[in-house]
Design an enzyme around this catalytic site. Structure first.
Site, PDB file in Angstrom:
ATOM      1  N   ARG A 125       0.868  -1.184  -0.098  1.00 28.28           N
ATOM      2  CA  ARG A 125       0.232  -0.132  -0.054  1.00 28.28           C
ATOM      3  C   ARG A 125       0.805   1.136   0.171  1.00 28.28           C
ATOM      4  O   ARG A 125       0.124   2.409   0.400  1.00 28.28           O
ATOM      5  CB  ARG A 125      -0.809   0.003   1.163  1.00 28.28           C
ATOM      6  CG  ARG A 125      -1.900  -1.004   1.275  1.00 28.28           C
ATOM      7  CD  ARG A 125      -3.135  -1.129   2.134  1.00 28.28           C
ATOM      8  NE  ARG A 125      -4.204  -2.182   2.094  1.00 28.28           N
ATOM      9  CZ  ARG A 125      -3.917  -3.381   2.768  1.00 28.28           C
ATOM     10  NH1 ARG A 125      -2.888  -3.334   3.499  1.00 28.28           N
ATOM     11  NH2 ARG A 125      -5.018  -4.064   2.700  1.00 28.28           N
ATOM     12  N   LYS A 147       3.059  11.074 -10.835  1.00 28.67           N
ATOM     13  CA  LYS A 147       2.169  10.391 -11.796  1.00 28.67           C
ATOM     14  C   LYS A 147       2.798   9.165 -11.971  1.00 28.67           C
ATOM     15  O   LYS A 147       3.944   9.084 -12.508  1.00 28.67           O
ATOM     16  CB  LYS A 147       1.836  11.095 -13.065  1.00 28.67           C
ATOM     17  CG  LYS A 147       0.736  12.124 -13.038  1.00 28.67           C
ATOM     18  CD  LYS A 147       0.129  12.557 -14.252  1.00 28.67           C
ATOM     19  CE  LYS A 147      -1.015  13.469 -14.386  1.00 28.67           C
ATOM     20  NZ  LYS A 147      -1.406  13.884 -15.667  1.00 28.67           N
ATOM     21  N   GLU A 189       8.319  17.736 -24.829  1.00 26.12           N
ATOM     22  CA  GLU A 189       7.645  18.277 -23.557  1.00 26.12           C
ATOM     23  C   GLU A 189       8.031  19.500 -23.245  1.00 26.12           C
ATOM     24  O   GLU A 189       7.558  20.305 -22.516  1.00 26.12           O
ATOM     25  CB  GLU A 189       7.969  17.300 -22.503  1.00 26.12           C
ATOM     26  CG  GLU A 189       7.280  16.038 -22.741  1.00 26.12           C
ATOM     27  CD  GLU A 189       5.672  15.837 -22.347  1.00 26.12           C
ATOM     28  OE1 GLU A 189       5.469  17.071 -21.717  1.00 26.12           O
ATOM     29  OE2 GLU A 189       4.924  15.136 -22.719  1.00 26.12           O
ATOM     30  N   LYS A 232       7.243  22.732 -13.859  1.00 23.44           N
ATOM     31  CA  LYS A 232       6.327  21.933 -13.462  1.00 23.44           C
ATOM     32  C   LYS A 232       6.071  21.718 -11.942  1.00 23.44           C
ATOM     33  O   LYS A 232       4.900  21.285 -11.417  1.00 23.44           O
ATOM     34  CB  LYS A 232       6.760  20.438 -13.987  1.00 23.44           C
ATOM     35  CG  LYS A 232       5.750  19.114 -13.840  1.00 23.44           C
ATOM     36  CD  LYS A 232       6.155  18.113 -14.577  1.00 23.44           C
ATOM     37  CE  LYS A 232       5.105  17.038 -14.205  1.00 23.44           C
ATOM     38  NZ  LYS A 232       5.291  15.896 -15.207  1.00 23.44           N
ATOM     39  N   GLU A 242      -4.278  16.644 -10.026  1.00 22.58           N
ATOM     40  CA  GLU A 242      -5.195  16.859 -11.220  1.00 22.58           C
ATOM     41  C   GLU A 242      -6.518  16.953 -10.930  1.00 22.58           C
ATOM     42  O   GLU A 242      -7.358  16.737 -11.757  1.00 22.58           O
ATOM     43  CB  GLU A 242      -4.917  15.926 -12.195  1.00 22.58           C
ATOM     44  CG  GLU A 242      -5.003  16.612 -13.832  1.00 22.58           C
ATOM     45  CD  GLU A 242      -4.707  15.784 -14.871  1.00 22.58           C
ATOM     46  OE1 GLU A 242      -5.201  14.687 -15.044  1.00 22.58           O
ATOM     47  OE2 GLU A 242      -3.485  16.094 -15.496  1.00 22.58           O
ATOM     48  N   ARG A 247      -3.500  21.681 -13.163  1.00 23.37           N
ATOM     49  CA  ARG A 247      -2.683  20.711 -13.682  1.00 23.37           C
ATOM     50  C   ARG A 247      -2.813  20.217 -15.262  1.00 23.37           C
ATOM     51  O   ARG A 247      -2.142  19.531 -15.927  1.00 23.37           O
ATOM     52  CB  ARG A 247      -2.453  19.538 -12.917  1.00 23.37           C
ATOM     53  CG  ARG A 247      -1.267  18.636 -13.395  1.00 23.37           C
ATOM     54  CD  ARG A 247      -0.903  17.891 -12.183  1.00 23.37           C
ATOM     55  NE  ARG A 247       0.121  16.709 -12.536  1.00 23.37           N
ATOM     56  CZ  ARG A 247       0.989  16.187 -11.680  1.00 23.37           C
ATOM     57  NH1 ARG A 247       0.709  16.031 -10.453  1.00 23.37           N
ATOM     58  NH2 ARG A 247       1.512  15.254 -11.912  1.00 23.37           N
ATOM     59  N   ASN A 251      -1.147  18.885 -20.177  1.00 26.42           N
ATOM     60  CA  ASN A 251      -1.659  17.873 -21.278  1.00 26.42           C
ATOM     61  C   ASN A 251      -1.814  18.424 -22.353  1.00 26.42           C
ATOM     62  O   ASN A 251      -2.451  17.852 -23.438  1.00 26.42           O
ATOM     63  CB  ASN A 251      -3.052  17.246 -20.849  1.00 26.42           C
ATOM     64  CG  ASN A 251      -3.312  16.361 -19.477  1.00 26.42           C
ATOM     65  OD1 ASN A 251      -2.274  15.686 -19.348  1.00 26.42           O
ATOM     66  ND2 ASN A 251      -4.162  16.480 -18.600  1.00 26.42           N
ATOM     67  N   HIS A 254      -1.514  16.433 -25.764  1.00 21.71           N
ATOM     68  CA  HIS A 254      -1.498  15.136 -25.428  1.00 21.71           C
ATOM     69  C   HIS A 254      -2.674  14.414 -26.092  1.00 21.71           C
ATOM     70  O   HIS A 254      -2.614  13.147 -25.886  1.00 21.71           O
ATOM     71  CB  HIS A 254      -1.125  14.980 -23.832  1.00 21.71           C
ATOM     72  CG  HIS A 254       0.255  15.094 -23.578  1.00 21.71           C
ATOM     73  ND1 HIS A 254       0.582  16.306 -23.604  1.00 21.71           N
ATOM     74  CD2 HIS A 254       1.145  14.441 -22.903  1.00 21.71           C
ATOM     75  CE1 HIS A 254       1.959  16.219 -23.093  1.00 21.71           C
ATOM     76  NE2 HIS A 254       2.215  15.201 -22.539  1.00 21.71           N
ATOM     77  N   HIS A 258      -1.500  10.967 -27.440  1.00 18.60           N
ATOM     78  CA  HIS A 258      -1.746   9.638 -27.057  1.00 18.60           C
ATOM     79  C   HIS A 258      -2.647   8.891 -28.135  1.00 18.60           C
ATOM     80  O   HIS A 258      -2.391   7.478 -28.061  1.00 18.60           O
ATOM     81  CB  HIS A 258      -2.568   9.774 -25.589  1.00 18.60           C
ATOM     82  CG  HIS A 258      -1.813  10.069 -24.457  1.00 18.60           C
ATOM     83  ND1 HIS A 258      -2.324  10.322 -23.295  1.00 18.60           N
ATOM     84  CD2 HIS A 258      -0.361  10.322 -24.370  1.00 18.60           C
ATOM     85  CE1 HIS A 258      -1.473  10.701 -22.410  1.00 18.60           C
ATOM     86  NE2 HIS A 258      -0.331  10.808 -23.087  1.00 18.60           N
ATOM     87  N   HIS A 271       7.242   9.951 -28.183  1.00 15.65           N
ATOM     88  CA  HIS A 271       6.199  10.577 -27.287  1.00 15.65           C
ATOM     89  C   HIS A 271       6.210  12.115 -27.680  1.00 15.65           C
ATOM     90  O   HIS A 271       5.419  12.797 -27.973  1.00 15.65           O
ATOM     91  CB  HIS A 271       6.338  10.382 -25.926  1.00 15.65           C
ATOM     92  CG  HIS A 271       5.539  11.167 -25.053  1.00 15.65           C
ATOM     93  ND1 HIS A 271       4.181  10.919 -24.961  1.00 15.65           N
ATOM     94  CD2 HIS A 271       5.768  12.356 -24.268  1.00 15.65           C
ATOM     95  CE1 HIS A 271       3.418  11.809 -24.621  1.00 15.65           C
ATOM     96  NE2 HIS A 271       4.641  12.639 -23.647  1.00 15.65           N
TER      97      HIS A 271
END
Length: 375
Positions: A125, A147, A189, A232, A242, A247, A251, A254, A258, A271
């Site tokens: 956990r 993330k 990026e 960032k 997010e 935030r 994206n 993206h 994606h 990417h």
């Protein structure tokens, strides 16, 4: 070692961690980590490409600091971001009898960082982990913000968790071994960040230093990694999970990116190049939806071109792209959302109607078909 740049990420829950950026930063990683986490055991997760080069050095530094260190290598490439590989790492941690007080260390690019972070977030956990990014993309994006996740066959990063590292060590010497595609991934990026950053000076600096970056100038690289990490970090501090919308700016580009990556097959299109294409698409969509000035589109195109991120010569069925977008984790209730720019420093999160989106996707695919035919 060059002078260290330390960037603090101070989260609203009271926790914080430091991002260290320097040429030669790995020289002090053992003592830095030991001061934060005086535990008994650490497990390094790396891939078959990076492990023999950099994980070996990290292991030596941690052992010098008093840790018992184990290694776990995964295959290189996006396909390692899977539930199956995560399960193998959970088993490895259990067999080595690591407990909640022990440490996971991710040494590699974004794939390794995302995967190891997810394993750290879920094993018992949650255990602490350290990010040691070795690619430009990982230094400016994947290693910052917590993330973590793995891919599913139907979409990227669909299973994951927010789990912040306790320390991030970005040694720019690691960039010496990057491939051309690695550089493109990072530059994509960085370009994205410069457009949505609240300070126009970031875009202006990037525009003026693109040639230095493409020449892999050490000073310019340290500066751009620090600038992007600072940007960032500020975004993450305001919206770590997010949930407030702040935030969402990360994206930008993206939504289409994606879909391109999934349609082409993960790893087939880098990417960074996919994000750059997504930025070009979003800017043109913004001209119609937000009445964004076409001058912005031209300046963004010029920035991407100067960083070696030319238009993709690749195409796909627009219906396929639309379907993939609807399955993306950023969609809400089947509605596809885009981060659209008004200008540099100014953006808006917009739900785009399927019919309008299909018009733009069809035009985009048609234009790409001509590029492919032109060879």
């Amino acid at each position: 070692m060059s002078e260290e740049r330390e960037i603090s990420v101070n989260l609203k829950d009271g926790s914080s961690y430091t991002i260290c950026v320097a040429k030669g930063a790995l020289a002090t990683i053992g003592e830095k980590v030991a001061a934060l986490k005086p535990c008994r055991t650490a497990m390094i997760v790396s891939d078959e490409t990076v492990g023999p080069v950099y994980a070996t050095l990290v292991k030596k530094r941690l052992e010098e600091a008093g840790y018992e260190v184990y290694d776990a290598l995964v295959p290189s490439g996006e396909t390692s971001k899977s539930v199956e590989i995560a399960s193998e790492l959970w088993q490895e941690l259990a067999q080595r009898q690591l407990c909640r007080d022990d440490l996971l260390v991710a040494v590699g690019g974004g794939v390794v960082g995302d995967l190891a972070g997810f394993v750290a977030a879920t094993y018992m956990r949650g255990i602490d982990f350290v990010q040691v990014p070795t690619t430009l993309l990982a230094m400016v994006d994947a290693s910052i913000g917590g993330k973590t996740g793995v891919d599913l066959p139907c979409g990227k990063n669909l299973v994951g968790s927010f789990h912040q590292p306790i320390y991030t060590c970005a040694d720019t010497r690691c960039l010496r071994t990057l491939t051309d595609e690695d550089w493109a991934n990072g530059f994509g990026e960085i370009a994205k960040s410069s457009v949505v950053c609240s300070e126009r000076s970031f875009y202006e600096w990037l525009r003026d230093h693109a040639e230095d970056l493409c020449a892999h100038d050490d000073q310019a690289l340290e500066e751009v990694v620090a600038r992007t990490a600072e940007f960032k970090a500020k975004v993450v501090e305001q919206d770590a999970t997010e949930s407030s919308g702040i935030r969402e700016c990360l994206n930008y580009g993206h939504t289409l990116a994606h879909a391109i990556e999934a349609a082409a097959g993960y790893g087939e299109i880098g990417h960074g190049r996919a994000v750059a294409e997504g930025m070009r698409f979003a800017a043109r969509l913004a001209v119609q939806v937000l009445e964004t000035d076409t001058d912005f589109v031209a300046k963004q195109d010029a920035l991407l071109d100067s960083l070696g991120l030319e238009e993709l010569a690749w195409t796909c069925n627009p219906d396929r792209l639309l379907k993939l977008m609807k399955g993306d984790k950023k969609a809400r209730g089947g509605a596809i959302r885009f981060v659209l720019p008004h200008d540099f420093t100014s953006w808006e999160l917009v739900e785009v109607d399927d019919d309008l989106l299909m018009v733009h996707l069809s035009a985009w695919c048609e234009a790409k078909e001509k590029l492919v035919e032109a060879g």
